[in-house]
Design a protein around this motif. Structure first.
Motif, PDB file in Angstrom:
ATOM      1  N   TRP A  62       0.840  -1.199   0.000  1.00  0.00           N
ATOM      2  CA  TRP A  62       0.000   0.000   0.000  1.00  0.00           C
ATOM      3  C   TRP A  62       0.877   1.252   0.000  1.00  0.00           C
ATOM      4  O   TRP A  62       1.948   1.267   0.600  1.00  0.00           O
ATOM      5  CB  TRP A  62      -0.884   0.060   1.255  1.00  0.00           C
ATOM      6  CG  TRP A  62      -1.685  -1.155   1.537  1.00  0.00           C
ATOM      7  CD1 TRP A  62      -1.507  -2.038   2.561  1.00  0.00           C
ATOM      8  CD2 TRP A  62      -2.816  -1.636   0.802  1.00  0.00           C
ATOM      9  NE1 TRP A  62      -2.451  -3.036   2.509  1.00  0.00           N
ATOM     10  CE2 TRP A  62      -3.269  -2.806   1.436  1.00  0.00           C
ATOM     11  CE3 TRP A  62      -3.496  -1.178  -0.333  1.00  0.00           C
ATOM     12  CZ2 TRP A  62      -4.363  -3.542   0.977  1.00  0.00           C
ATOM     13  CZ3 TRP A  62      -4.583  -1.907  -0.797  1.00  0.00           C
ATOM     14  CH2 TRP A  62      -4.994  -3.070  -0.142  1.00  0.00           C
ATOM     15  N   SER A  63       0.371   2.295  -0.607  1.00  0.00           N
ATOM     16  CA  SER A  63       1.011   3.601  -0.445  1.00  0.00           C
ATOM     17  C   SER A  63       0.709   4.111   0.957  1.00  0.00           C
ATOM     18  O   SER A  63      -0.233   3.655   1.623  1.00  0.00           O
ATOM     19  CB  SER A  63       0.488   4.595  -1.476  1.00  0.00           C
ATOM     20  OG  SER A  63      -0.865   4.938  -1.185  1.00  0.00           O
ATOM     21  N   ALA A  64       1.491   5.087   1.420  1.00  0.00           N
ATOM     22  CA  ALA A  64       1.242   5.660   2.749  1.00  0.00           C
ATOM     23  C   ALA A  64      -0.135   6.294   2.818  1.00  0.00           C
ATOM     24  O   ALA A  64      -0.827   6.208   3.838  1.00  0.00           O
ATOM     25  CB  ALA A  64       2.326   6.686   3.079  1.00  0.00           C
ATOM     26  N   GLU A  65      -0.567   6.927   1.721  1.00  0.00           N
ATOM     27  CA  GLU A  65      -1.883   7.568   1.712  1.00  0.00           C
ATOM     28  C   GLU A  65      -2.999   6.536   1.869  1.00  0.00           C
ATOM     29  O   GLU A  65      -3.964   6.747   2.612  1.00  0.00           O
ATOM     30  CB  GLU A  65      -2.073   8.362   0.414  1.00  0.00           C
ATOM     31  CG  GLU A  65      -1.196   9.597   0.297  1.00  0.00           C
ATOM     32  CD  GLU A  65       0.197   9.297  -0.266  1.00  0.00           C
ATOM     33  OE1 GLU A  65       0.912  10.270  -0.543  1.00  0.00           O
ATOM     34  OE2 GLU A  65       0.565   8.108  -0.430  1.00  0.00           O
ATOM     35  N   THR A  66      -2.860   5.402   1.170  1.00  0.00           N
ATOM     36  CA  THR A  66      -3.871   4.351   1.294  1.00  0.00           C
ATOM     37  C   THR A  66      -3.869   3.775   2.707  1.00  0.00           C
ATOM     38  O   THR A  66      -4.940   3.500   3.277  1.00  0.00           O
ATOM     39  CB  THR A  66      -3.613   3.244   0.257  1.00  0.00           C
ATOM     40  OG1 THR A  66      -3.627   3.820  -1.043  1.00  0.00           O
ATOM     41  CG2 THR A  66      -4.677   2.156   0.332  1.00  0.00           C
ATOM     42  N   GLU A  67      -2.685   3.591   3.270  1.00  0.00           N
ATOM     43  CA  GLU A  67      -2.599   3.095   4.647  1.00  0.00           C
ATOM     44  C   GLU A  67      -3.348   4.011   5.609  1.00  0.00           C
ATOM     45  O   GLU A  67      -4.067   3.547   6.498  1.00  0.00           O
ATOM     46  CB  GLU A  67      -1.142   3.010   5.094  1.00  0.00           C
ATOM     47  CG  GLU A  67      -0.421   1.779   4.624  1.00  0.00           C
ATOM     48  CD  GLU A  67       1.023   1.775   5.070  1.00  0.00           C
ATOM     49  OE1 GLU A  67       1.435   2.723   5.792  1.00  0.00           O
ATOM     50  OE2 GLU A  67       1.746   0.844   4.705  1.00  0.00           O
ATOM     51  N   ALA A 115      -0.001  16.291   8.357  1.00  0.00           N
ATOM     52  CA  ALA A 115      -1.172  17.175   8.267  1.00  0.00           C
ATOM     53  C   ALA A 115      -2.401  16.402   7.798  1.00  0.00           C
ATOM     54  O   ALA A 115      -3.511  16.598   8.311  1.00  0.00           O
ATOM     55  CB  ALA A 115      -0.890  18.348   7.335  1.00  0.00           C
ATOM     56  N   MET A 116      -2.202  15.486   6.844  1.00  0.00           N
ATOM     57  CA  MET A 116      -3.316  14.665   6.361  1.00  0.00           C
ATOM     58  C   MET A 116      -3.845  13.767   7.479  1.00  0.00           C
ATOM     59  O   MET A 116      -5.062  13.624   7.657  1.00  0.00           O
ATOM     60  CB  MET A 116      -2.855  13.814   5.178  1.00  0.00           C
ATOM     61  CG  MET A 116      -3.931  12.921   4.591  1.00  0.00           C
ATOM     62  SD  MET A 116      -3.276  11.787   3.341  1.00  0.00           S
ATOM     63  CE  MET A 116      -2.719  12.951   2.099  1.00  0.00           C
ATOM     64  N   VAL A 117      -2.928  13.155   8.233  1.00  0.00           N
ATOM     65  CA  VAL A 117      -3.327  12.313   9.359  1.00  0.00           C
ATOM     66  C   VAL A 117      -4.147  13.110  10.365  1.00  0.00           C
ATOM     67  O   VAL A 117      -5.212  12.668  10.821  1.00  0.00           O
ATOM     68  CB  VAL A 117      -2.084  11.700  10.046  1.00  0.00           C
ATOM     69  CG1 VAL A 117      -2.464  11.007  11.350  1.00  0.00           C
ATOM     70  CG2 VAL A 117      -1.393  10.717   9.107  1.00  0.00           C
TER      71      VAL A 117
END
Length: 202
Positions: A62-67, A115-117
Motif C-alpha cells: 500500500w502507499s502511505a496515503e492508502t494506509e 497534516a493529512m493524518v
C-alpha cells in the motif's frame, strides 16, 4: 468507583506494549475496576478484517496515503463498536495502539503526511486517550524480538532497522509534544520493573 478512562499503549514494534497492556488490565481489575482490553488495528469485527489488509503482505503493498485511509476506517469502526460503548457502560478501555501510531507510522515516517493524518483524525475520530504510555526501547532489540514472534503480521518489521529507528524518534517527539497525556516509559528493563512503574503512574 472512579470514572472510566481510555488508556493507550504506544511504541515501536516489539517494545512490549501488548504485554504491558495486559498487565495493566490485570492490575486495575484486581483493584476492582471494570476493564476491557482491545487493540489497533482491530478491536471490532470490521477493524479486524482491515488489520489483515494492512499488517500482512509485501511492505510496498500500500502507499502511505492508502494506509492512512485504511487505518482511519478501522479506527472509526473500533471507536463506534467497541470504545465508546464500553466507556458509556462504565468500563475502562486499554488499547494496544490508537491514533498516535498512525501519526508516527504514516504521518512521520512515510512522507510528510502528518497534516493529512491530523485532518482525517479531526474529521472522523475526534477524540484522544485520557492517558498514553509510550514504551521506549532500543530499536535493534525490539526489532529482533518482533521478528522472532513469527506472527505473520510482520509487514512493518520488514521495513528494517532504519525504519524502526525513525519510528522511535517519532514517538519520542510525540511524548514531548503532549506531556499532559503521554508518559514515557523506559522499556530497556525487565517486564516486572516496567509493569510496576506503569501501575504506579496509571
Amino acid at each position: 468507583m472512579s470514572k472510566p478512562r481510555f488508556i493507550t499503549f504506544e511504541g515501536i514494534d516489539g517494545s512490549g506494549k501488548s504485554t504491558q497492556a495486559r498487565r495493566l488490565r490485570d492490575h486495575l481489575e484486581a483493584l476492582g475496576h471494570k476493564v476491557a482490553l482491545t487493540r489497533e488495528p482491530g478491536g471490532s469485527p470490521g477493524a479486524e478484517e482491515i488489520r489483515q489488509l494492512v499488517l500482512t503482505g509485501d511492505p510496498d503493498r500500500w502507499s502511505a496515503e492508502t494506509e492512512i485511509l485504511l487505518f482511519t476506517a478501522a479506527r472509526r469502526d473500533h471507536l463506534e463498536k467497541t470504545i465508546e460503548p464500553a466507556l458509556a457502560a462504565g468500563t475502562t478501555i486499554i488499547s494496544d495502539r490508537f491514533a498516535d501510531s498512525t501519526r508516527v507510522y504514516q504521518g512521520a515516517t512515510r512522507g510528510d503526511l502528518r497534516a493529512m493524518v491530523d485532518q482525517l483524525h479531526a474529521l472522523m475520530i475526534g477524540r484522544e486517550p485520557d492517558l498514553t504510555f509510550i514504551i521506549d526501547m532500543d530499536p535493534a532489540t525490539a526489532l529482533e524480538r518482533g521478528l522472532a514472534r513469527n506472527s505473520g503480521e510482520d509487514r512493518f518489521e520488514d521495513f528494517g532497522l532504519p525504519f524502526q529507528e525513525t519510528l522511535r524518534h517519532g514517538f519520542l517527539a510525540l511524548a514531548h509534544a503532549h506531556p499532559n497525556r503521554c508518559v514515557l516509559i523506559d522499556g530497556n528493563r525487565t517486564a516486572d520493573q516496567i509493569a510496576s512503574e506503569i501501575a504506579a503512574r496509571a
